[in-house]
Design an enzyme around this catalytic site. Structure first.
Site, PDB file in Angstrom:
ATOM      1  N   HIS A 162       7.108  -5.449   1.275  1.00 47.87           N
ATOM      2  CA  HIS A 162       6.328  -4.273   1.644  1.00 47.87           C
ATOM      3  C   HIS A 162       6.360  -3.256   0.513  1.00 47.87           C
ATOM      4  CE1 HIS A 162       5.773  -0.425   3.955  1.00 47.87           C
ATOM      5  NE2 HIS A 162       4.728  -1.121   4.356  1.00 47.87           N
TER       6      HIS A 162
ATOM      7  N   HIS B  82       0.348   4.463  -2.002  1.00 48.22           N
ATOM      8  CA  HIS B  82       0.389   4.622  -0.549  1.00 48.22           C
ATOM      9  C   HIS B  82      -0.125   5.984  -0.075  1.00 48.22           C
ATOM     10  CE1 HIS B  82       2.305   5.712   3.298  1.00 48.22           C
ATOM     11  NE2 HIS B  82       2.062   4.457   3.619  1.00 48.22           N
TER      12      HIS B  82
END
Length: 181
Positions: free
Chosen positions: A12, A53
């Protein structure tokens, strides 16, 4: 007949020992045994897909400002940690092609037309088992109609919606959704 499940190790944002969403984090994740690399993309002010992100660069780089208001050149000048630069989506694609890496691509702030552009990019890349996902269900629906051969997933935050999706998956109504959740 019992359902046979397979599991994959997903890095991730890359491997957690490295600056997130950087090529170093992705390479480290692969070196440490990840089956897939998950990362986030969004557009710069001049329309390039950049891997990051947050909607701002404040937390993960030495810069400040909103990703959507910064040009690719400005974003590429930033240090994302350990001297790493924010990668472009096209660079991650090139790396994945050369290393036969499966990608989980999270689209953070989709804009009109992104489904067409991203479908073409992913399709042209010929990646092994890519997934394109987002919290934006309308984007996912459009992307899926544009590229039905590419796996998609709608991400959810609400526990009640998650519980309904899991229940649906148990009765076969939401095949594959459980994997993305």
């Amino acid at each position: 007949m019992k359902l046979q499940r397979t599991y994959e190790l997903i890095a991730h944002r890359g491997h957690g020992s490295q600056p997130e969403n950087t090529m170093l984090a992705f390479r480290t994740g692969l070196d440490k045994g990840a089956d897939r690399i998950e990362f986030d993309i969004q557009k710069s002010a001049d329309g390039d897909y950049v891997v990051i992100h947050d909607s701002s660069v404040d937390r993960t780089t030495n810069g400040t400002g909103e990703v959507a208001r910064l040009t690719t050149a400005e974003l590429r000048q930033l240090d994302a940690g350990k001297g790493e630069k924010l990668p472009l989506f096209s660079e991650v694609i090139d790396w994945a092609q050369k290393n036969d890496v499966a990608l989980d691509i999270e689209v953070k702030h989709p804009q009109a037309g992104d489904e067409v552009e991203l479908a073409q990019m992913v399709r042209r890349a010929g990646l092994r088992d890519p997934w394109v996902m987002s919290f934006h269900a309308d984007f996912e629906e459009k992307f899926e109609s544009e590229a039905p051969e590419i796996n998609t997933a709608v991400l959810v935050r609400e526990r009640a919606l998650f519980d309904k999706a899991v229940m649906g998956a148990q009765v076969g109504a939401a095949i594959g959704l459980g994997t993305a959740l």
